[in-house]
Design a protein around this motif. Structure first.
Motif, PDB file in Angstrom:
ATOM      1  N   GLN A 343       0.834  -1.200   0.000  1.00 20.70           N
ATOM      2  CA  GLN A 343       0.000   0.000   0.000  1.00 20.70           C
ATOM      3  C   GLN A 343       0.864   1.244   0.000  1.00 20.70           C
ATOM      4  O   GLN A 343       1.995   1.248   0.478  1.00 20.70           O
ATOM      5  CB  GLN A 343      -0.939   0.007   1.210  1.00 20.70           C
ATOM      6  N   SER A 346      -2.064   6.647  -1.577  1.00 21.09           N
ATOM      7  CA  SER A 346      -3.224   6.823  -2.442  1.00 21.09           C
ATOM      8  C   SER A 346      -3.642   5.544  -3.171  1.00 21.09           C
ATOM      9  O   SER A 346      -4.545   5.595  -3.997  1.00 21.09           O
ATOM     10  CB  SER A 346      -2.948   7.918  -3.474  1.00 21.09           C
ATOM     11  N   TYR A 347      -3.036   4.409  -2.882  1.00 22.31           N
ATOM     12  CA  TYR A 347      -3.482   3.161  -3.496  1.00 22.31           C
ATOM     13  C   TYR A 347      -2.949   1.969  -2.698  1.00 22.31           C
ATOM     14  O   TYR A 347      -1.997   2.090  -1.920  1.00 22.31           O
ATOM     15  CB  TYR A 347      -3.054   3.058  -4.964  1.00 22.31           C
ATOM     16  N   GLY A 391      -7.420  -0.858  -4.117  1.00 22.99           N
ATOM     17  CA  GLY A 391      -8.157   0.386  -4.207  1.00 22.99           C
ATOM     18  C   GLY A 391      -7.236   1.516  -4.622  1.00 22.99           C
ATOM     19  O   GLY A 391      -6.017   1.451  -4.417  1.00 22.99           O
ATOM     20  N   GLU A 393      -7.128   5.961  -4.910  1.00 21.61           N
ATOM     21  CA  GLU A 393      -7.724   7.278  -4.691  1.00 21.61           C
ATOM     22  C   GLU A 393      -7.700   8.031  -6.015  1.00 21.61           C
ATOM     23  O   GLU A 393      -6.640   8.442  -6.498  1.00 21.61           O
ATOM     24  CB  GLU A 393      -6.933   8.019  -3.619  1.00 21.61           C
ATOM     25  N   GLN A 396      -8.747  13.807  -4.933  1.00 21.89           N
ATOM     26  CA  GLN A 396      -8.682  14.300  -3.554  1.00 21.89           C
ATOM     27  C   GLN A 396      -8.897  15.811  -3.553  1.00 21.89           C
ATOM     28  O   GLN A 396      -8.424  16.515  -4.444  1.00 21.89           O
ATOM     29  CB  GLN A 396      -7.325  13.968  -2.927  1.00 21.89           C
ATOM     30  N   LYS A 407     -12.444  12.684  -0.559  1.00 19.19           N
ATOM     31  CA  LYS A 407     -11.758  11.752  -1.453  1.00 19.19           C
ATOM     32  C   LYS A 407     -12.773  10.946  -2.254  1.00 19.19           C
ATOM     33  O   LYS A 407     -13.893  10.704  -1.813  1.00 19.19           O
ATOM     34  CB  LYS A 407     -10.873  10.784  -0.654  1.00 19.19           C
ATOM     35  N   TRP A 409     -12.732   7.207  -3.902  1.00 20.22           N
ATOM     36  CA  TRP A 409     -11.977   5.947  -3.938  1.00 20.22           C
ATOM     37  C   TRP A 409     -12.670   4.936  -4.836  1.00 20.22           C
ATOM     38  O   TRP A 409     -13.893   4.784  -4.805  1.00 20.22           O
ATOM     39  CB  TRP A 409     -11.867   5.343  -2.532  1.00 20.22           C
ATOM     40  N   ASN A 411     -12.636   0.928  -5.243  1.00 20.48           N
ATOM     41  CA  ASN A 411     -12.211  -0.347  -4.662  1.00 20.48           C
ATOM     42  C   ASN A 411     -12.735  -1.479  -5.537  1.00 20.48           C
ATOM     43  O   ASN A 411     -13.875  -1.435  -6.023  1.00 20.48           O
ATOM     44  CB  ASN A 411     -12.766  -0.508  -3.247  1.00 20.48           C
TER      45      ASN A 411
END
Length: 540
Positions: A343, A346-347, A391, A393, A396, A407, A409, A411
């Motif tokens: 991770q 942002s992802y 997921g 982002e 933002q 945000k 997102w 997923n």
């Protein structure tokens, strides 16, 4: 814990294991309450409480549910309760007692033809209604788990459990049985430096034994018990010894090795009846090794690869075929896997490629409508594919720059399933039935720092898939979508969710068969139609 990753708990099934962690007084809210309502008469309520009093802590949760059901003859009601009580004798030793009980009554609508599932999905199968098929279960489970730190780097965990389950199950027969299970476990974890390298060793033992006292009667219309057909006393024993070691070859790379030994016994004593089964006994044993590499590229990025063996012993339901007990063989497989997870701000991602080469795969084949499936062993099969989740982002700060920006997102979870026979004498290289080749779930959620969130979600199986080994009948692909609105703050949360808002008629799952010759039959489970649910939770 997928596949061979479950060895740390002694599990050795092809799919892996799920570690269920109960809340305790240390991490639960002091009081909590929730309510859910929705389509098809859903009413669900729960309350919980937890606290810490000196060295003692506790958690208790109670849930009640009633639902009319989307399909005819699918109403259910149930009550669930669970609690645990822990005591810390010192920083190095604590023990916890668990108890849970369930009482659940459910009517069963059964499988229907493909034509019915796609034109009148709420209909129940005629036989299920006439004979009032049901599954009613009362269960009591009690357990203890203790943790003792023997040294700064050495932890011993041990425990025991027992359970009693009464099942009243009028289906193709009126099945009445009581299951009593008991067992225990011990697991030693040790982390230290060996020859200047970090090393983690886990060794353990699992015991799971049980007794099933079963009687089967003829099921007369209206779920009336008829004459006794058979009476059996089944006893099972399962012993597992395992070890897993992770040795850091380099500061960021570890060699993982493991081994499990499984020994199991299945023993049946027939006590008579109009159509008695045979008595008998079978034993199984298997060694299952594991070898893998884990590379921590950086603190948020990991790459892994492994090869492992697995072994799965048939249960009593799988170990009796056409009045010939203990005909099913143990399923064994060799699995190869490579993947990466990690991770960033942002992802996030979790990706795995795998191939499992399986001998004697346990396959449950429906031989006639409304009858239970019969488990047989396929010769050789292959399960291979891709599992991808994560997921990202997308945007933002759409409403302006802030220390806590809003945000958007995305997923998603996607699986590619290439499951097939491997040069089978009867089925050749046909596809294995019952699983869609592609399956995707995704959601696009807008999250506001005030606690509000909303967005659409979708479920998509783009291709049809086979229902029988002969590959003559298919279930259709489908796509459904929904919307969800939520709000969450420290002590309060609420949601409203719409599912299958286009009211698509689709097939959610199937029972599998041998050779249907392309003929439609009662093998299809319709998906739920348009529905709306809402709920709220309070915590303090």
């Amino acid at each position: 814990f997928k596949g061979a990753n479950a060895l740390r708990y002694g599990a050795n099934s092809l799919g892996g294991a799920i570690n269920l962690v109960s809340p305790t007084g240390y991490d639960a809210d002091m009081f909590g309450a929730g309510l859910d309502v929705g389509s098809f008469g859903l009413r669900k309520a729960h309350v919980s409480a937890g606290n810490v009093v000196g060295p003692l802590d506790y958690f208790i949760n109670l849930t009640a549910l009633e639902e009319d059901g989307f399909r005819d003859h699918s109403e259910r009601k149930g009550f669930w309760g669970n609690a645990n009580l822990g005591y810390r004798f010192s920083e190095d030793f604590e023990t916890r007692f668990y108890i849970s009980g369930t009482s659940s009554d459910q009517r069963m609508p059964g499988q229907v033809t493909k034509a019915t599932a796609l034109t009148n999905p709420s209909a129940a199968a005629a036989t299920e209604t006439l004979y009032d098929h049901q599954r009613n279960i009362d269960t009591l489970l009690y357990a203890n788990k203790s943790s003792l730190r023997l040294a700064p780097d050495t932890l011993l965990e041990f425990g025991a459990f027992g359970s009693n389950r009464r099942v009243k199950h009028p289906i193709f027969r009126w099945i009445d049985y009581t299951v009593q299970d008991y067992g225990g476990f011990a697991r030693l974890s040790d982390e230290r430096t060996v020859f200047g390298h970090r090393n983690r060793l886990v060794v353990g033992f699992n015991l799971h034994n049980g007794e099933n006292d079963e009687e089967r009667f003829e099921n007369l219309p209206g779920a009336v018990k008829g004459p006794l057909e058979t009476s059996n006393l089944d006893k099972s024993e399962n012993y597992t010894f395992y070890a897993e070691n992770s040795f850091s070859l380099l500061p960021d790379m570890a060699l993982v090795t493991g081994l499990q030994y499984l020994y199991a016994v299945r023993d049946r004593t027939n006590r008579g009846g109009r159509n008695p089964d045979l008595s008998g006994r079978s034993t199984f044993d298997a060694w299952s090794p594991k070898l893998g590499i884990v590379w921590d590229v950086d603190p948020g990025w990991q790459v892994f690869a492994n090869v492992s063996r697995s072994a799965e012993v048939p249960s009593f339901g799988e170990d009796t075929v056409a009045s010939t007990p203990f005909s099913a063989k143990m399923q064994e497989s060799t699995t190869y896997e490579i993947g990466t997870r990690g991770q960033r701000d942002s992802y996030r991602w979790d990706v795995a490629l795998y191939r499992a080469e399986i001998d004697n795969e346990l396959q449950c084949i429906t031989t006639a409508p409304w009858s239970p499936c019969t488990v047989t062993n396929a010769d050789r099969t292959i399960h291979q594919g891709l599992e991808l989740g994560g997921g990202i982002e997308i945007i933002q700060g759409m409403l302006g720059k802030s220390s806590r920006p809003d945000k958007l997102w995305l997923n998603a979870a996607y699986s590619f399933n290439d499951f097939r026979f491997d040069n089978d004498a009867l089925w050749g290289d046909n596809e294995l039935p019952g699983a869609p080749r592609h399956f995707l779930r995704a959601e696009l959620m807008y999250q506001h720092p005030s606690g509000f969130s909303f967005g659409p979600n979708a479920e998509w199986a783009p291709q049809s898939y086979f229902v029988d080994n002969a590959n003559t009948l298919k279930s259709d692909g489908y796509a459904i979508w929904g919307l969800k609105l939520g709000y969450e703050r420290e002590n309060f949360s609420a949601y409203v969710e719409g599912r299958n808002l286009s009211d698509r008629k689709y097939i959610s799952s199937v029972s599998v068969a041998g050779d249907l010759g392309g003929m439609d039959g009662n093998y299809f489970n319709p998906g739920t139609g348009r529905s709306v649910y809402a709920g709220m939770k309070l915590r303090w």
